[in-house]
Design a protein around this motif. Structure first.
Motif, PDB file in Angstrom:
ATOM      1  N   ASP A 334     -13.833  28.971   3.513  1.00 47.94           N
ATOM      2  CA  ASP A 334     -13.935  29.297   4.977  1.00 47.94           C
ATOM      3  C   ASP A 334     -15.100  29.623   5.363  1.00 47.94           C
ATOM      4  N   VAL A 335     -15.893  28.842   6.191  1.00 47.05           N
ATOM      5  CA  VAL A 335     -17.415  28.910   6.268  1.00 47.05           C
ATOM      6  C   VAL A 335     -17.416  29.202   8.057  1.00 47.05           C
ATOM      7  N   ARG A 336     -17.939  30.195   8.328  1.00 49.57           N
ATOM      8  CA  ARG A 336     -18.036  30.459   9.785  1.00 49.57           C
ATOM      9  C   ARG A 336     -19.501  31.122   9.893  1.00 49.57           C
ATOM     10  N   ILE A 337     -19.828  30.672  11.312  1.00 46.56           N
ATOM     11  CA  ILE A 337     -21.243  30.935  11.742  1.00 46.56           C
ATOM     12  C   ILE A 337     -21.018  31.357  13.123  1.00 46.56           C
ATOM     13  N   VAL A 338     -22.023  32.587  13.438  1.00 48.78           N
ATOM     14  CA  VAL A 338     -22.195  33.205  14.792  1.00 48.78           C
ATOM     15  C   VAL A 338     -23.470  32.816  15.289  1.00 48.78           C
ATOM     16  N   THR A 339     -23.711  32.245  16.520  1.00 49.37           N
ATOM     17  CA  THR A 339     -24.732  32.294  17.143  1.00 49.37           C
ATOM     18  C   THR A 339     -24.700  32.932  18.412  1.00 49.37           C
ATOM     19  N   PRO A 340     -25.957  32.963  19.064  1.00 47.74           N
ATOM     20  CA  PRO A 340     -25.902  33.601  20.575  1.00 47.74           C
ATOM     21  C   PRO A 340     -25.082  33.059  21.786  1.00 47.74           C
ATOM     22  N   GLY A 341     -24.479  33.732  22.673  1.00 51.14           N
ATOM     23  CA  GLY A 341     -23.914  33.028  23.681  1.00 51.14           C
ATOM     24  C   GLY A 341     -24.852  33.115  24.840  1.00 51.14           C
ATOM     25  N   ILE A 342     -25.866  34.002  24.925  1.00 48.70           N
ATOM     26  CA  ILE A 342     -26.855  33.832  25.902  1.00 48.70           C
ATOM     27  C   ILE A 342     -28.172  33.593  25.144  1.00 48.70           C
ATOM     28  N   PRO A 343     -28.796  32.563  25.301  1.00 47.94           N
ATOM     29  CA  PRO A 343     -30.393  32.193  24.724  1.00 47.94           C
ATOM     30  C   PRO A 343     -31.254  32.999  25.085  1.00 47.94           C
TER      31      PRO A 343
END
Length: 457
Positions: A334-343
């Motif tokens: 199970d691979v999950r990545i969190v990135t920004p919602g506001i850059p």
């Protein structure tokens, strides 16, 4: 050149498109020959300092008896980067930067011998004002205080009088890699580390710099999400060595006796509360052959059995990293990545999103942190392994910058990092379904160009 092809391609395109200007920019920022002297000096310093760290082969063997794969990773870091794995160290994870910052200030108040601080960005404003008053007070008490900041990272945050102000209060201050156009040929490599060492016994690192936006005093990009970690015990010695290497790379003033004094300063009577904790602080730099930061991440993916959760502000990766992410999913991880919602950088954010479709199509789950800008750099896997530090998943962090992180094998810390990740998933928006396609669509021309030149951004 012996380098990743993704790093070569943009230089080739730039030189073909603009032969005269392209060659000039390459000689200024990209050619390996311009930093031969710096590389030799830095490697000489490492050869002086890393042998002073304990080999800890007994700890490595103990870890091997518990988990051979993790021990192999620790062996790689120890023998390639020179930073051993330690036990007898307690860890505290801070899911919010402001909590880590407050703990840091409290620890600074307890300093008796020395304080070492190295940061990419320092803003001489509200947040740093409270810390600065503590540093001034400790310097008056006779505590040795040293401070390093990066010239580009702190640009616009501090004025030209900052160093004079620090030194007038008894604080030694050095600037990493001052910008001097056409004179300094090392401009493209920055000090992105975040390190605080107190008396060689307590250390802090993580994603946050010492500026107001990191603690949500200002809100240029919505809510700023960042994390940090505190180390108490034997492992702080490696943070001390990392700082001393950078300090003397700027200006070599310490002697062997100084190294011994600072590295042996820790209280040898300290006994960690957690006896099942393996901690390995390490640093990475663009001057050696090994890409330690990327290799650690790749090995976590290769070794994962159940899950890998990742938080990164930028997702601009090599083909090797993309392939390992996709292979992990195909193995059932199970691979999950969190990135920004506001850059914070719209162009970089556009490139980050360009990686969503091939990853989501392979089964990687991606979440955008909708409350704001998620700046944390952390990995956790299988309820045992975690990494917290300064290393983004982009070319700058993995190939161009001086970085640091803490690799740990500890269920207690992994549980805390995992909890923070789960909170990030809940706070964000999963975009996987928006990008998961049976047939991967070709990128738009503008995005293709940005992807090709991304190592230069």
């Amino acid at each position: 050149r012996d380098m990743n092809s993704a790093m070569k391609m943009p230089w080739m395109i730039l030189i073909m498109a603009f032969p005269v200007a392209g060659v000039g920019i390459y000689l200024l920022c990209g050619h390996s020959g311009v930093n031969i002297g710096i590389r030799k000096h830095f490697q000489a310093l490492q050869s002086e300092l890393t042998p002073l760290l304990p080999d800890k082969e007994d700890v490595l063997q103990k870890l091997s008896d518990e988990d051979r794969q993790t021990a192999n990773m620790a062996h790689y870091i120890s023998h390639s980067a020179g930073y051993p794995v330690y036990d007898n160290t307690d860890l505290e994870f801070y899911p919010e930067a402001v909590d880590g910052f407050e703990a840091q200030k409290e620890a600074l108040k307890q300093a008796k011998k020395f304080i070492f601080m190295e940061y990419h960005a320092i803003e001489d404003a509200q947040s740093f004002a409270g810390m600065k008053s503590i540093l001034f007070e400790k310097a008056k008490e006779g505590v040795e205080v040293r401070l390093i900041y990066d010239d580009v990272g702190s640009m616009g945050f501090i004025n030209t009088d900052f160093v004079k102000q620090m030194e007038s209060q008894g604080i030694q201050c050095r600037i990493f890699n001052k910008i001097v156009p056409f004179v300094n040929m090392f401009m493209n490599n920055r000090d992105h580390r975040k390190i605080t060492v107190i008396d060689g016994r307590v250390g802090f690192t993580g994603g946050y710099n010492l500026a107001d936006e990191y603690f949500n005093i200002t809100h240029p990009y919505g809510y700023w999400k960042d994390t940090g970690i505190k180390l108490t015990g034997d492992a702080v010695r490696s943070l001390t060595a990392s700082f001393l290497t950078m300090w003397n790379a700027i200006d070599h003033t310490d002697s062997q006796a100084d190294y011994d004094k600072y590295l042996d300063a820790a209280d040898n009577t300290y006994k960690a509360v957690d006896s099942e904790c393996y901690v390995q602080p390490y640093s990475d730099n663009p001057l050696g052959q090994d890409r330690i930061g990327e290799d650690v991440y790749l090995n976590i993916l290769k070794n994962a059995k159940d899950y890998v959760y990742i938080t990164t502000p930028y997702l601009i990766i090599t083909d090797e990293m993309e392939r390992e992410l996709r292979l992990a999913v195909k193995r059932g991880v199970d691979v999950r990545i969190v990135t920004p919602g506001i850059p914070d950088k719209k162009m970089v954010y556009k490139i980050t999103r360009s990686y969503y479709e091939p990853l989501c199509s392979a089964g990687v789950r991606i979440y955008e942190y909708t409350p704001g800008f998620c700046h944390a750099k952390q990995w956790v896997s299988d309820d045992e392994v975690s990494v917290v530090g300064t290393i983004n998943m982009d070319f700058r962090s993995l190939y161009l910058h001086f970085e640091n992180a803490v690799f740990t094998y500890n269920k207690g810390l992994a549980a805390k990092v995992k909890k923070d990740m789960l909170n990030n998933f809940e706070a964000g928006r999963e975009v996987t379904k928006d990008y998961a396609k049976d047939v991967i669509r070709p990128l738009k021309l503008g995005t293709c160009i940005l992807r090709m030149i991304s190592p230069l951004l």
